[in-house]
Design an enzyme around this catalytic site. Structure first.
Site, PDB file in Angstrom:
ATOM      1  NE  ARG A  64       6.331  16.475  -6.630  1.00 45.51           N
ATOM      2  CZ  ARG A  64       5.244  15.672  -6.388  1.00 45.51           C
ATOM      3  NH1 ARG A  64       4.839  15.197  -5.440  1.00 45.51           N
ATOM      4  NH2 ARG A  64       4.285  15.408  -7.310  1.00 45.51           N
ATOM      5  NE  ARG A  90      -0.838  15.081  -1.840  1.00 42.59           N
ATOM      6  CZ  ARG A  90      -1.836  15.166  -2.991  1.00 42.59           C
ATOM      7  NH1 ARG A  90      -1.670  15.030  -4.095  1.00 42.59           N
ATOM      8  NH2 ARG A  90      -2.908  15.765  -2.248  1.00 42.59           N
ATOM      9  CG  LEU A  92       8.417  13.065   0.910  1.00 47.83           C
ATOM     10  CD1 LEU A  92       9.437  12.514   1.988  1.00 47.83           C
ATOM     11  CD2 LEU A  92       7.351  14.054   1.493  1.00 47.83           C
ATOM     12  CG  ASN A 106       7.117   4.944   2.005  1.00 42.96           C
ATOM     13  OD1 ASN A 106       5.933   5.105   2.674  1.00 42.96           O
ATOM     14  ND2 ASN A 106       6.907   4.556   0.715  1.00 42.96           N
ATOM     15  CB  THR A 107       4.887   1.105   5.518  1.00 44.91           C
ATOM     16  OG1 THR A 107       3.821   1.975   5.418  1.00 44.91           O
ATOM     17  CG2 THR A 107       5.387   1.506   6.904  1.00 44.91           C
ATOM     18  CG  HIS A 108       4.826   0.161  -1.364  1.00 46.88           C
ATOM     19  ND1 HIS A 108       3.990   1.125  -1.821  1.00 46.88           N
ATOM     20  CD2 HIS A 108       4.742  -0.888  -2.295  1.00 46.88           C
ATOM     21  CE1 HIS A 108       3.627   1.080  -3.011  1.00 46.88           C
ATOM     22  NE2 HIS A 108       3.965  -0.206  -3.330  1.00 46.88           N
ATOM     23  CB  SER A 135       8.265  -3.519   0.846  1.00 39.49           C
ATOM     24  OG  SER A 135       8.049  -4.346   0.001  1.00 39.49           O
ATOM     25  CG  ASP A 140      15.434   6.386  -3.427  1.00 41.27           C
ATOM     26  OD1 ASP A 140      14.170   6.480  -3.930  1.00 41.27           O
ATOM     27  OD2 ASP A 140      16.344   5.266  -4.256  1.00 41.27           O
ATOM     28  N   GLY A 142      13.586   8.518  -5.734  1.00 42.16           N
ATOM     29  CA  GLY A 142      12.582   7.679  -6.690  1.00 42.16           C
ATOM     30  C   GLY A 142      11.171   7.175  -6.034  1.00 42.16           C
ATOM     31  CG  ASP A 144       7.001   3.268  -3.217  1.00 44.64           C
ATOM     32  OD1 ASP A 144       7.121   3.987  -2.309  1.00 44.64           O
ATOM     33  OD2 ASP A 144       6.041   3.122  -3.805  1.00 44.64           O
TER      34      ASP A 144
END
Ligand code: GAR
Length: 198
Positions: A64, A90, A92, A106-108, A135, A140, A142, A144
């Site tokens: 990774r 993925r 990061l 990020n979109t979730h 959301s 960060d 973690g 999401d």
């Protein structure tokens, strides 16, 4: 004008909505770069809009960290003001998050902190909840778990399948994403301070 790089893995329908919004001269952000971890279908949107794109194939790297270092190198060439993960499936590596934080969002497809991870829609359905949501968060280290910038509930209907529910969540995601990017560009939304290295 806020410059934006968007990273995808899939069809890029949310990316497409951002590109359409940014085509309006009154919109205060421009997508300058599109990247993917595979030969994603959504890269066609880069071609359609004449925007540079790149692929850093996940499978071509041993770790990774090595994959993330190449992704970072590609982003550093263009130095966007903001990085948007729009369906990048993925996690990061911390070094990449650290390099771009807090200017990476990020979109979730769930109402975080409920149902984080790769299967937010499926997990909400399996849990039998009456509503889930969409959301937009700051990325960060973690899964999401970063600060929430915007979110909205979406009801789960009795006969929903994963795909019918996801199809109703995506338009909400798009609206939130377009609005969040606008607010960042206009200085109305504070992404927070740069995290200090550990
Ligand atoms: C979107 O719903 C996005 O939130 C989700 O993938 C979809 C991509 O759709 N991302 C995640 O689940 C990340 N954990 P798209 O490729 O059609 O824009």
């Amino acid at each position: 004008m806020l410059t934006v790089a968007v990273l995808i893995s899939g069809t890029g329908s949310n990316l497409r909505a951002l590109l359409d919004a940014a085509a309006d001269p009154g919109y205060p952000a421009r997508v300058i770069l599109i990247g993917a971890d595979r030969e994603a279908e959504g890269l066609a949107h880069a071609e359609a809009f004449g925007i540079p794109s790149f692929v850093v194939p996940w499978d071509a790297f041993d770790s990774r960290e090595a994959w993330g270092a190449e992704l970072d190198a590609q982003l550093q060439v263009w130095k966007p003001d903001l990085v948007v993960l729009s369906g990048l499936m993925r996690l990061l590596p911390p070094a990449l998050v650290q390099a771009w934080a807090p200017r990476i969002i990020n979109t979730h497809p769930a109402y975080l902190p409920s149902f984080p991870g790769a299967h937010g829609v499926r997990d909400a359905l399996a849990a039998g909840v009456a509503e889930t949501g969409a959301s937009v968060i700051v990325v960060d280290d973690g899964v999401d778990s970063g600060p929430i910038l915007a979110q909205e509930h979406v009801p789960v209907l009795p006969d929903d399948t994963e795909s019918s529910l996801h199809a109703r969540i995506k338009p909400v995601e798009r609206r939130l994403l377009i609005d969040v990017v606008r607010r960042i560009a206009e200085g109305d939304l504070d992404l927070g301070a740069r995290p200090q290295p550990h």
